[in-house]
Write an enzyme that holds these catalytic residues in place. Structure first.
Site, PDB file in Angstrom:
ATOM      1  CG  HIS A  26       2.522  -4.635   9.363  1.00  0.00           C
ATOM      2  ND1 HIS A  26       2.366  -5.933   8.839  1.00  0.00           N
ATOM      3  CD2 HIS A  26       2.238  -3.846   8.018  1.00  0.00           C
ATOM      4  CE1 HIS A  26       1.817  -5.927   7.885  1.00  0.00           C
ATOM      5  NE2 HIS A  26       2.044  -4.913   7.232  1.00  0.00           N
ATOM      6  NE  ARG A  34      -3.075  -8.007   4.792  1.00  0.00           N
ATOM      7  CZ  ARG A  34      -2.461  -7.142   4.688  1.00  0.00           C
ATOM      8  NH1 ARG A  34      -2.760  -6.196   3.857  1.00  0.00           N
ATOM      9  NH2 ARG A  34      -1.149  -6.980   5.196  1.00  0.00           N
ATOM     10  CB  SER A  60       2.270  -5.041   3.971  1.00  0.00           C
ATOM     11  OG  SER A  60       1.289  -4.755   4.797  1.00  0.00           O
ATOM     12  CG  LEU A  61      -1.372  -5.432  -0.812  1.00  0.00           C
ATOM     13  CD1 LEU A  61      -2.773  -6.242  -0.845  1.00  0.00           C
ATOM     14  CD2 LEU A  61      -1.677  -4.267  -1.584  1.00  0.00           C
ATOM     15  CD  GLN A 108       1.393  -9.436   6.020  1.00  0.00           C
ATOM     16  OE1 GLN A 108       0.366  -8.993   6.183  1.00  0.00           O
ATOM     17  NE2 GLN A 108       2.091  -9.736   4.699  1.00  0.00           N
ATOM     18  CD  GLN A 157      -3.390   0.200   2.094  1.00  0.00           C
ATOM     19  OE1 GLN A 157      -3.058  -0.813   2.727  1.00  0.00           O
ATOM     20  NE2 GLN A 157      -4.041   1.406   2.345  1.00  0.00           N
TER      21      GLN A 157
END
Length: 315
Positions: A201, A116, A91-92, A250, A11
C-alpha cells in the site's frame, strides 16, 4: 434491528489448521478447499491445514489461503440464511468481500489473489521496503512526517489507517526508519516495525499494479449484489469497472479502514461480523465505535454464538 456488515480479514490473520475442523465435518466446506486446489494447480489445502507456518505466511500462499478459509466459514452463514447489508475487507480481505458479494466467482477470486501476492513479492526485491505501526499520533501529524521524509528522497506514506491512534506506514526501508524517528519526536507513543515482505500500500507497489490490471482483465467481474465498501475511498462500489479500477489503485494506496467502518455505521450498520481466522478487525471496529455489536467467527462454536444473537434480534 439495524443493518449487518460482514468484514473479512487481511494478511497476518493466517494460522496453520484454520478451517480444517469445518472441512472435516462438512462436505460442502471441504469442496471449497478442493476447488481452490484445482484452480491453483497445487494443494493449497495441505499448506493451510499442515503448514509449516513460515510457508503459509508467504504472501503468495497467505492471500489465497485466507480468502479460501473465510469463504469456507461464510458457508455457515449461507446455510443459516444470514445475509449482510454491506461487506468490506481489509486489503486482501476486499477480494473475499467481493467474492461474498458475487462480483468474483470463488475460483477467480482465489486465482486473482494468488497472482496479486506474486506481484507484490516481485515489486520490491530483497526486502528493500518495509512497514511499521505508529501508535498514538493523529493522521494529519503523521502525514506531515511522511511527506517531509518523502521530499527528502526516501519514499514513505500512510498505508493502513486502522483506527484512532493506530496507523501503519509503508515505504523504503530508510524512509520508514526516518519517519519512525520523526513520528516519535512528534509525539507518537510507540512505533512497531512489522514483519512483512514488502512495502504494501505504498507508491513502491505501482509496478505490481499494471500486472494486476492484466489479471483482472482475465477474470470475469460481475455487478456486486451487496454494496462493497472500497478500501481506497471508503464508499460503496457495485459496478464492475469501478471494482477493477479501485482494486488496482488499492495496491499502492492507503487502506481507509477507520473511514470504511464509519461509513457503514453512517449507513445504519450496528452489527459487524468478522468472518475468517482471528479477531483483528472486530477489535479495530470496537476502537472506532464502542456502541456497535461485534462478532468474530472462525469456527462452528463462534458461529453458533452469532446465530443465537441473530435469532434473539429477530424476535
Amino acid at each position: 434491528m439495524g443493518k449487518i456488515a460482514f468484514i473479512f480479514p487481511g494478511q497476518g490473520s493466517q494460522t496453520v489448521g484454520m478451517g480444517q475442523t469445518l472441512a472435516q465435518k462438512d462436505k460442502s466446506v471441504k469442496a471449497i478447499f478442493q476447488k481452490a486446489d484445482e484452480r491453483l494447480g497445487f494443494a493449497l489445502s495441505d499448506i493451510i491445514f499442515e503448514g509449516p507456518q513460515e510457508k503459509l505466511t508467504l504472501t503468495t500462499y497467505a492471500q489465497p489461503a485466507l480468502l479460501t478459509t473465510s469463504i469456507a466459514i461464510l458457508h455457515y452463514f449461507k446455510q443459516a440464511n444470514i445475509k449482510a447489508d454491506y461487506v468490506a475487507g481489509h486489503s486482501l480481505g476486499e477480494y473475499t468481500a467481493l467474492v461474498a458479494a458475487g462480483a468474483f466467482s470463488f475460483e477467480d477470486g482465489v486465482y486473482a489473489v494468488r497472482r496479486r501476492g506474486e506481484f507484490m513479492e516481485e515489486a520490491v526485491p530483497n526486502r528493500e521496503g518495509t512497514m511499521a505501526a505508529v501508535l498514538g499520533l493523529e493522521r494529519n501529524e503523521l502525514e506531515q512526517v511522511t511527506a517531509e521524509v518523502t521530499t527528502g528522497g526516501h519514499p514513505v506514506q500512510l498505508a493502513n489507517i486502522n483506527c484512532p491512534g493506530q496507523i501503519v506506514i509503508s515505504g523504503s526501508r530508510r524512509g520508514v526508519e526516518l519517519a519512525s524517528i520523526k513520528a516519535k519526536e512528534a509525539g507518537a507513543k510507540r512505533v512497531l516495525p512489522l514483519e512483512v515482505s514488502g512495502p504494501f500500500h505504498s507508491s513502491l507497489m505501482k509496478p505490481a499494479s499494471a500486472k494486476l490490471a492484466a489479471v483482472l482483465d482475465e477474470v470475469k467481474i460481475e455487478k456486486a449484489t451487496i454494496p462493497v465498501i472500497a478500501n481506497v475511498s471508503a464508499t460503496e462500489m457495485v459496478e464492475p469497472s469501478e471494482i477493477k479500477n479501485k482494486l488496482i489503485e488499492q495496491l499502492y494506496s492507503p487502506v481507509q479502514w477507520e473511514d470504511t467502518v464509519k461509513r457503514m455505521i453512517g449507513l445504519g450498520v450496528d452489527t459487524f461480523i468478522e468472518i475468517g481466522p482471528g479477531k483483528i478487525l472486530s477489535g479495530l471496529v470496537r476502537k472506532i465505535d464502542r456502541t456497535v455489536a461485534t462478532y468474530a467467527v472462525s469456527d462452528e462454536e463462534s458461529f453458533k454464538t452469532v446465530y443465537e444473537a441473530m435469532k434473539e434480534g429477530v424476535q
